[in-house]
Design a protein around this motif. Structure first.
Motif, short mmCIF file in Angstrom:
data_model
loop_
_atom_site.label_atom_id
_atom_site.label_comp_id
_atom_site.label_asym_id
_atom_site.label_seq_id
_atom_site.Cartn_x
_atom_site.Cartn_y
_atom_site.Cartn_z
N TYR A 261 0.84 -1.20 0.00
CA TYR A 261 0.00 0.00 0.00
C TYR A 261 0.88 1.26 0.00
CZ TYR A 261 -3.28 3.62 1.30
OH TYR A 261 -4.01 4.78 1.30
N PHE A 262 1.84 1.32 0.93
CA PHE A 262 2.62 2.56 1.05
C PHE A 262 3.70 2.69 -0.02
CE2 PHE A 262 0.87 2.34 5.43
CZ PHE A 262 0.23 3.57 5.41
N THR A 263 4.33 1.57 -0.37
CA THR A 263 5.46 1.72 -1.29
C THR A 263 5.05 1.68 -2.76
OG1 THR A 263 5.91 -0.63 -1.23
CG2 THR A 263 7.15 0.74 0.32
N LEU B 254 0.69 5.45 -7.11
CA LEU B 254 -0.04 5.26 -8.37
C LEU B 254 -1.33 6.07 -8.46
CD1 LEU B 254 0.12 1.38 -9.00
CD2 LEU B 254 1.51 3.18 -10.03
N PHE B 255 -1.92 6.42 -7.30
CA PHE B 255 -3.22 7.11 -7.40
C PHE B 255 -3.27 8.46 -6.67
CE2 PHE B 255 -5.54 6.46 -3.37
CZ PHE B 255 -4.73 5.51 -2.75
N THR B 256 -2.11 8.92 -6.16
CA THR B 256 -2.09 10.26 -5.57
C THR B 256 -1.19 11.15 -6.43
OG1 THR B 256 -0.26 9.57 -4.12
CG2 THR B 256 -2.48 9.51 -3.18
N LEU C 271 -6.66 0.98 4.09
CA LEU C 271 -5.98 -0.22 4.57
C LEU C 271 -6.98 -1.21 5.19
CD1 LEU C 271 -2.85 1.39 6.28
CD2 LEU C 271 -2.78 -0.27 4.40
N GLN C 272 -7.92 -0.68 5.97
CA GLN C 272 -8.88 -1.58 6.62
C GLN C 272 -9.80 -2.24 5.59
OE1 GLN C 272 -10.87 0.54 9.89
NE2 GLN C 272 -9.64 -0.66 11.30
N ALA C 273 -10.23 -1.46 4.59
CA ALA C 273 -11.14 -2.03 3.57
C ALA C 273 -10.41 -3.12 2.77
CB ALA C 273 -11.65 -0.93 2.65
N LYS D 29 -2.84 -7.41 -9.04
CA LYS D 29 -1.48 -7.62 -8.54
C LYS D 29 -1.45 -7.96 -7.05
CE LYS D 29 3.15 -5.90 -8.79
NZ LYS D 29 3.97 -4.71 -8.79
N TRP D 30 -2.42 -7.44 -6.27
CA TRP D 30 -2.33 -7.63 -4.81
C TRP D 30 -3.57 -8.25 -4.19
CZ3 TRP D 30 -0.71 -2.48 -6.51
CH2 TRP D 30 0.67 -2.37 -6.64
N VAL D 31 -4.75 -7.69 -4.46
CA VAL D 31 -5.93 -8.13 -3.70
C VAL D 31 -6.23 -9.62 -3.94
CG1 VAL D 31 -8.42 -7.84 -3.37
CG2 VAL D 31 -6.95 -5.83 -3.49
N MET D 32 -6.33 -10.03 -5.19
CA MET D 32 -6.69 -11.43 -5.44
C MET D 32 -5.55 -12.40 -5.09
SD MET D 32 -9.45 -11.36 -8.52
CE MET D 32 -8.41 -10.65 -9.79
N PRO D 33 -4.29 -12.08 -5.46
CA PRO D 33 -3.21 -12.99 -5.05
C PRO D 33 -3.12 -13.16 -3.53
CG PRO D 33 -2.43 -11.53 -6.78
CD PRO D 33 -3.79 -11.05 -6.41
N LEU D 34 -3.30 -12.06 -2.78
CA LEU D 34 -3.21 -12.19 -1.32
C LEU D 34 -4.44 -12.89 -0.73
CD1 LEU D 34 -1.48 -8.81 -0.33
CD2 LEU D 34 -0.54 -11.12 -0.08
N THR D 35 -5.60 -12.71 -1.37
CA THR D 35 -6.79 -13.45 -0.91
C THR D 35 -6.52 -14.95 -1.06
OG1 THR D 35 -8.24 -11.65 -1.64
CG2 THR D 35 -9.28 -13.78 -1.29
N LYS D 36 -5.84 -15.31 -2.15
CA LYS D 36 -5.56 -16.73 -2.36
C LYS D 36 -4.53 -17.25 -1.35
CE LYS D 36 -5.06 -16.56 -7.00
NZ LYS D 36 -4.98 -17.14 -8.35
#
Ligand SMILES: O=C(O)C(=O)C[C@]1(C(=O)O)C=C[C@@H](O)C=C1
Length: 281
Positions: free
Chosen positions: A144-146, A151-153, A172-174, A262-269
């Motif tokens: 998230y931070f690095t 990418l979006f700010t 982060l919580q969501a 890149k992150w949400v679905m791979p980490l969910t798995k």
């Protein structure tokens, strides 16, 4: 031969039936459909989380990157403003009963206070007891931070550090809640087909588990849907009928599909695999 196989499977079956009966009466209402916990109802809950993630990113994008908020030497107490805020808020939230649901996982779990007064929520919502130990929050914090924030700010510093880190924490919580909801997905997949998952769990075969729980077509649909949601939710709306200008977005919709890919679905798995590995313990 069949009898020997059945005998070997019997303890597993009894454990499975007991846990299934126990869990189906304890799962969160938002994931249960007609009191039944199904893959569809869990997926519906994940779809709902997409809204929270997109809106939280839109809120954070109101502020520029604001680098001093992440500088560990800025406050003089060894923490960045962001870390200091998250630690303090988590401590306060724990006191009023947060972090008892399996999908609510703290970023700084050490020394969190107990709820005042003790709540009953934890008795209603339970997965396999070992699920509480499954966390990928360190990885979420890092990406998230690095990688994600830049990418979006926009580049820059407007001095709005308190609002900035408060928005970061909502993001982060969501994201963390969505990813750790993978525990429910794993549970329902296991209860639907224990005969498929049990051998791979017993042999601790992570690759096989990853293979079993992956649905490429679902992942493609998720990426398309979150991009569409970002497009719809983040566009600037005007009442000017003659406005033929290009639609402006508060966040780039492609960043949201990238976040999921890149992150949400791979980490969910990863959460699903780690949960499954503990499922027969
Ligand atoms: O819907 C599922 O089956 C999930 O496991 C969730 C999820 C996701 O993170 O969105 C993860 C893995 C699958 O390949 C598809 C989607």
């Amino acid at each position: 031969m069949l009898e020997t196989k059945l005998k070997a499977f019997l303890p597993l079956l009894i454990q499975h039936l007991f846990l299934y009966h126990y869990l189906s009466s304890l799962l969160p209402i938002s994931m249960a459909c007609n009191n039944k916990f199904t893959l569809d109802s869990v997926r519906d809950a994940l779809i709902r989380e997409e809204d929270s993630i997109v809106f939280s990113l839109i809120e954070r994008a109101r502020f520029p990157y604001n680098a001093p908020a992440y500088d560990p030497s800025f406050l003089g107490n060894g923490f960045s403003i962001a870390e200091f805020y998250v630690r303090g808020t988590e401590s306060l939230q724990a006191k009023i009963g947060r972090y008892q649901k399996p999908e609510d996982v703290p970023f700084f779990p050490k020394d969190l206070p107990s709820p005042l007064p003790p709540t009953k929520y934890s008795q209603k919502v339970l997965l396999h007891p070992a699920s509480a130990s499954v966390t990928v929050n360190e990885a979420i914090w890092k990406f998230y931070f690095t990688e994600l924030l830049p990418l979006f700010t926009t580049k820059g510093n407007d001095g709005n550090y308190a609002s900035t880190v408060a928005s970061d924490f909502v993001c982060l919580q969501a994201i963390s809640r969505r990813i750790h909801s993978g525990k429910y997905v794993a549970e329902v997949k296991f209860t639907d087909a224990p005969q498929d998952y049990s051998p791979a769990i017993s042999s601790k075969d992570r690759d096989k588990l990853m293979d079993l729980l992956t649905f490429v077509a679902v992942e493609e649909a998720v990426k398309k849907r979150v991009e569409k949601k970002a497009r719809l939710f983040s566009q600037n709306v005007t009442l000017d009928e003659n406005d033929s200008g290009k639609t402006q977005y508060k966040i780039n919709p492609l960043v949201v599909s990238h976040l999921y890919d890149k992150w949400v679905m791979p980490l969910t798995k990863v959460v699903e695999v780690e949960y499954l590995l503990l499922r027969l313990s």
